[in-house]
Design a protein around this motif. Structure first.
Motif, PDB file in Angstrom:
ATOM      1  N   THR A   1       0.843  -1.183   0.000  1.00 37.91           N
ATOM      2  CA  THR A   1       0.000   0.000   0.000  1.00 37.91           C
ATOM      3  C   THR A   1       0.889   1.248   0.000  1.00 37.91           C
ATOM      4  O   THR A   1       2.090   1.163   0.224  1.00 37.91           O
ATOM      5  CB  THR A   1      -0.905   0.047   1.243  1.00 37.91           C
ATOM      6  OG1 THR A   1      -0.077   0.099   2.422  1.00 37.91           O
ATOM      7  CG2 THR A   1      -1.799  -1.170   1.317  1.00 37.91           C
ATOM      8  N   GLN A   2       0.290   2.398  -0.264  1.00 42.53           N
ATOM      9  CA  GLN A   2       1.056   3.637  -0.271  1.00 42.53           C
ATOM     10  C   GLN A   2       1.623   3.908   1.117  1.00 42.53           C
ATOM     11  O   GLN A   2       0.901   3.895   2.115  1.00 42.53           O
ATOM     12  CB  GLN A   2       0.169   4.804  -0.700  1.00 42.53           C
ATOM     13  CG  GLN A   2       0.903   6.105  -0.933  1.00 42.53           C
ATOM     14  CD  GLN A   2       1.874   6.037  -2.110  1.00 42.53           C
ATOM     15  OE1 GLN A   2       1.689   5.236  -3.023  1.00 42.53           O
ATOM     16  NE2 GLN A   2       2.910   6.855  -2.078  1.00 42.53           N
TER      17      GLN A   2
ATOM     18  N   GLN B   1       1.508  -3.178   4.476  1.00 40.10           N
ATOM     19  CA  GLN B   1       0.555  -2.091   4.638  1.00 40.10           C
ATOM     20  C   GLN B   1       1.114  -1.065   5.614  1.00 40.10           C
ATOM     21  O   GLN B   1       1.910  -1.393   6.487  1.00 40.10           O
ATOM     22  CB  GLN B   1      -0.792  -2.621   5.162  1.00 40.10           C
ATOM     23  CG  GLN B   1      -1.454  -3.624   4.238  1.00 40.10           C
ATOM     24  CD  GLN B   1      -2.828  -4.041   4.741  1.00 40.10           C
ATOM     25  OE1 GLN B   1      -3.430  -3.354   5.557  1.00 40.10           O
ATOM     26  NE2 GLN B   1      -3.314  -5.159   4.251  1.00 40.10           N
ATOM     27  N   ALA B   2       0.660   0.171   5.467  1.00 41.42           N
ATOM     28  CA  ALA B   2       1.159   1.238   6.342  1.00 41.42           C
ATOM     29  C   ALA B   2       0.035   2.199   6.691  1.00 41.42           C
ATOM     30  O   ALA B   2      -0.913   2.377   5.931  1.00 41.42           O
ATOM     31  CB  ALA B   2       2.300   2.001   5.665  1.00 41.42           C
ATOM     32  N   LYS B   3       0.140   2.807   7.865  1.00 44.92           N
ATOM     33  CA  LYS B   3      -0.796   3.857   8.260  1.00 44.92           C
ATOM     34  C   LYS B   3      -0.106   4.775   9.265  1.00 44.92           C
ATOM     35  O   LYS B   3       0.831   4.374   9.966  1.00 44.92           O
ATOM     36  CB  LYS B   3      -2.063   3.270   8.874  1.00 44.92           C
ATOM     37  CG  LYS B   3      -1.862   2.653  10.258  1.00 44.92           C
ATOM     38  CD  LYS B   3      -3.205   2.303  10.906  1.00 44.92           C
ATOM     39  CE  LYS B   3      -3.015   1.798  12.340  1.00 44.92           C
ATOM     40  NZ  LYS B   3      -4.276   1.539  13.022  1.00 44.92           N
TER      41      LYS B   3
ATOM     42  N   ILE C   1       5.663  14.073  17.964  1.00 42.04           N
ATOM     43  CA  ILE C   1       6.195  13.497  16.728  1.00 42.04           C
ATOM     44  C   ILE C   1       5.168  12.540  16.145  1.00 42.04           C
ATOM     45  O   ILE C   1       4.560  11.761  16.870  1.00 42.04           O
ATOM     46  CB  ILE C   1       7.511  12.734  16.981  1.00 42.04           C
ATOM     47  CG1 ILE C   1       8.530  13.643  17.681  1.00 42.04           C
ATOM     48  CG2 ILE C   1       8.089  12.199  15.683  1.00 42.04           C
ATOM     49  CD1 ILE C   1       9.789  12.923  18.089  1.00 42.04           C
ATOM     50  N   GLU C   2       4.988  12.592  14.834  1.00 38.59           N
ATOM     51  CA  GLU C   2       4.091  11.648  14.175  1.00 38.59           C
ATOM     52  C   GLU C   2       4.840  10.354  13.875  1.00 38.59           C
ATOM     53  O   GLU C   2       6.002  10.380  13.457  1.00 38.59           O
ATOM     54  CB  GLU C   2       3.538  12.247  12.880  1.00 38.59           C
ATOM     55  CG  GLU C   2       2.445  13.273  13.103  1.00 38.59           C
ATOM     56  CD  GLU C   2       1.711  13.619  11.821  1.00 38.59           C
ATOM     57  OE1 GLU C   2       0.475  13.604  11.823  1.00 38.59           O
ATOM     58  OE2 GLU C   2       2.396  13.910  10.823  1.00 38.59           O
ATOM     59  N   PHE C   3       4.166   9.241  14.091  1.00 36.33           N
ATOM     60  CA  PHE C   3       4.737   7.929  13.813  1.00 36.33           C
ATOM     61  C   PHE C   3       3.841   7.182  12.833  1.00 36.33           C
ATOM     62  O   PHE C   3       2.639   7.435  12.766  1.00 36.33           O
ATOM     63  CB  PHE C   3       4.852   7.103  15.100  1.00 36.33           C
ATOM     64  CG  PHE C   3       6.046   7.426  15.943  1.00 36.33           C
ATOM     65  CD1 PHE C   3       7.110   6.546  16.028  1.00 36.33           C
ATOM     66  CD2 PHE C   3       6.112   8.610  16.663  1.00 36.33           C
ATOM     67  CE1 PHE C   3       8.215   6.833  16.822  1.00 36.33           C
ATOM     68  CE2 PHE C   3       7.206   8.911  17.448  1.00 36.33           C
ATOM     69  CZ  PHE C   3       8.261   8.014  17.533  1.00 36.33           C
ATOM     70  N   MET C   4       4.432   6.282  12.108  1.00 42.33           N
ATOM     71  CA  MET C   4       3.635   5.407  11.245  1.00 42.33           C
ATOM     72  C   MET C   4       3.921   3.951  11.592  1.00 42.33           C
ATOM     73  O   MET C   4       4.969   3.610  12.148  1.00 42.33           O
ATOM     74  CB  MET C   4       3.932   5.667   9.776  1.00 42.33           C
ATOM     75  CG  MET C   4       5.262   5.151   9.309  1.00 42.33           C
ATOM     76  SD  MET C   4       5.382   5.198   7.519  1.00 42.33           S
ATOM     77  CE  MET C   4       7.057   4.601   7.299  1.00 42.33           C
ATOM     78  N   GLU C   5       2.965   3.131  11.230  1.00 44.92           N
ATOM     79  CA  GLU C   5       3.069   1.687  11.465  1.00 44.92           C
ATOM     80  C   GLU C   5       3.110   0.982  10.120  1.00 44.92           C
ATOM     81  O   GLU C   5       2.307   1.269   9.234  1.00 44.92           O
ATOM     82  CB  GLU C   5       1.857   1.217  12.269  1.00 44.92           C
ATOM     83  CG  GLU C   5       1.744  -0.295  12.409  1.00 44.92           C
ATOM     84  CD  GLU C   5       0.414  -0.704  13.017  1.00 44.92           C
ATOM     85  OE1 GLU C   5       0.397  -1.030  14.203  1.00 44.92           O
ATOM     86  OE2 GLU C   5      -0.615  -0.667  12.296  1.00 44.92           O
ATOM     87  N   ILE C   6       4.071   0.080   9.974  1.00 49.92           N
ATOM     88  CA  ILE C   6       4.150  -0.772   8.787  1.00 49.92           C
ATOM     89  C   ILE C   6       3.914  -2.210   9.234  1.00 49.92           C
ATOM     90  O   ILE C   6       4.607  -2.702  10.125  1.00 49.92           O
ATOM     91  CB  ILE C   6       5.526  -0.657   8.104  1.00 49.92           C
ATOM     92  CG1 ILE C   6       5.769   0.782   7.628  1.00 49.92           C
ATOM     93  CG2 ILE C   6       5.615  -1.613   6.922  1.00 49.92           C
ATOM     94  CD1 ILE C   6       7.159   1.013   7.076  1.00 49.92           C
TER      95      ILE C   6
ATOM     96  N   LEU D   1       7.843   3.533  13.073  1.00 53.58           N
ATOM     97  CA  LEU D   1       8.929   4.468  12.789  1.00 53.58           C
ATOM     98  C   LEU D   1       8.431   5.911  12.886  1.00 53.58           C
ATOM     99  O   LEU D   1       7.307   6.206  12.478  1.00 53.58           O
ATOM    100  CB  LEU D   1       9.484   4.247  11.379  1.00 53.58           C
ATOM    101  CG  LEU D   1      10.306   2.966  11.138  1.00 53.58           C
ATOM    102  CD1 LEU D   1      10.530   2.778   9.650  1.00 53.58           C
ATOM    103  CD2 LEU D   1      11.635   3.039  11.878  1.00 53.58           C
ATOM    104  N   PRO D   2       9.257   6.822  13.412  1.00 53.99           N
ATOM    105  CA  PRO D   2       8.889   8.236  13.391  1.00 53.99           C
ATOM    106  C   PRO D   2       8.932   8.765  11.975  1.00 53.99           C
ATOM    107  O   PRO D   2       9.781   8.356  11.175  1.00 53.99           O
ATOM    108  CB  PRO D   2       9.952   8.885  14.278  1.00 53.99           C
ATOM    109  CG  PRO D   2      11.124   7.987  14.207  1.00 53.99           C
ATOM    110  CD  PRO D   2      10.574   6.600  14.047  1.00 53.99           C
TER     111      PRO D   2
END
Length: 413
Positions: free
Chosen positions: A279-280, A317-319, A336-341, A408-409
């Motif tokens: 995913t994007q 997938q990531a969000k 800080i914004e983080f994302m999950e893969i 990851l941040p």
């Protein structure tokens, strides 16, 4: 520009101040005004942190007003209080759009400055009737309250930073202890195995040479050489691992990184007819080469441990995580914004008893009969993610595939 996470934290910090409700009650009782609020004001946002509404104005905590409709917009620019006893006779505000929009006749708003001098917002009050506000008692009270708000916000920030420092030190200590544990284990066990073989084959080679057994001597020489090569490679891996540190961070398109890795692994992907979907993924601040290493090892592992009779499937997938989601796993993630893969495959899986060891250097699954690798891939992955102040965890069952969660941040402090 302020992020939603940053504004949410500011609003929550105001709500944590124990006396804010008392302040607003005193403002209303002392001035006779029916609505009072503490507002967070930026270049493009006006947000009510906390309110007292006795006139059914209709604004609740967290509610917003269009910034251009407020006088606080002007107060932010001028950094001066505005006091209106009766808008009908006020030469400056009699024709101002804000009183017409919100239907008030009296108004007072005093700026709140943080300890570093930055403008935070306002302590304000309105009422549909005129009021006597331009007096020393009222002005002194508002000044006292804004100073108290600033003091409490500073105290909260100091406490939060102290807690973050302690948590970060604990995290670094834990990671350091974990790496030291691995180095000790490697020194005591992993490196001893090729050395033991070198000593054993060398002793046998001496016996073969004395017996003039040329063929056996050649065979043992090859064994010694293979063990020496293995020892040398392990030392190189340890050196590379220890030197895997923070370098230059820059915006990284992880979609392109994964695409490049798939090109590198094209023959393996085609050989096993691997189906991979991605995913994007948002752009993040990272070290490009380390991100490439990360996804190379992860995808290569999924290919290596695919089931023989099933079409291998890799789903990535990531969000972006909400503030609440990230604080559950990384309490030091303030501002800080983080994302999950999530990376999931349908491979042979990992026994639960082995999950604790898969990120250790030179660890190999007991059922890895191929022994194609040296057991360093996932340890590199965890080191890279730690370099980026993230975390990686694994869920798996034997025969049911593996699911890796990477957090990851998206930016640097």
């Amino acid at each position: 520009m302020y992020s939603d996470n940053s504004l949410s934290r500011d609003i929550e910090n105001v709500r944590q101040i124990p006396i804010v409700s008392t302040m607003l009650e005193v403002v209303c009782r002392t001035t006779g005004m029916g609505f009072a609020a503490i507002a967070r004001v930026t270049q493009d946002r006006w947000i009510a942190c906390t309110v007292r509404d006795e006139i059914s104005f209709g604004l609740e905590p967290g509610g917003e007003l269009p910034i251009e409709t407020t006088i606080c917009n002007e107060i932010r620019d001028a950094q001066q209080a505005v006091i209106i006893n009766d808008v009908a006779v006020d030469p400056t505000y009699v024709n101002h759009h804000t009183p017409r929009i919100y239907g008030f006749k009296s108004y007072i708003s005093v700026p709140i400055f943080l300890k570093n001098g930055d403008f935070f917002g306002t302590l304000c009050a309105i009422d549909p009737n005129p009021a006597d506000l331009n007096n020393a008692k009222t002005i002194g009270m508002f000044k006292l309250f804004t100073d108290l708000i600033s003091f409490h916000l500073h105290s909260i920030e100091v406490i939060e930073k102290s807690n973050e420092t302690i948590l970060d030190m604990n995290r670094q200590l834990t990671e350091s202890r974990d790496e030291n544990r691995q180095y000790q284990h490697i020194s005591s066990h992993n490196l001893q195995e090729p050395l033991r073989k070198i000593r054993m084959f060398s002793s046998m080679l001496i016996d073969a040479a004395e017996a003039k057994d040329t063929e056996k001597a050649k065979y043992l020489s090859l064994k010694i050489n293979a063990s020496a090569q293995k020892f040398s490679m392990m030392i190189k891996d340890l050196s590379d691992f220890s030197e895997l540190k923070d370098t230059s961070f820059e915006p990284v398109d992880l979609n392109k990184i994964i695409s490049d890795v798939c090109v590198q692994l094209k023959s393996e992907l085609e050989e096993k007819s691997v189906e991979i979907s991605v995913t994007q993924i948002p752009v993040i601040q990272a070290v490009p080469f380390q991100m490439e290493q990360l996804f190379y090892h992860l995808i290569h592992n999924s290919i290596k441990f695919a089931k023989k009779d099933d079409t291998p499937i890799i789903d990535i997938q990531a969000k972006v995580l909400s503030r609440e989601e990230i604080l559950k796993v990384i309490p030091t993630a303030r501002g800080i914004e983080f994302m999950e893969i999530l990376m999931e495959d349908n491979g042979i899986g990992i026994e639960k008893s082995q999950l604790e060891n898969i990120f250790d250097m030179f660890s190999q699954l007991p059922y890895d009969k191929t022994q194609k690798g040296r057991g360093i891939g996932l340890s590199y992955c965890r080191k890279i993610i730690r370099n980026h102040n993230g975390i990686i965890t694994a869920q798996s069952e034997s025969g049911k595939g593996t699911r890796l969660r990477i957090i990851l941040p998206m930016s640097r402090n």
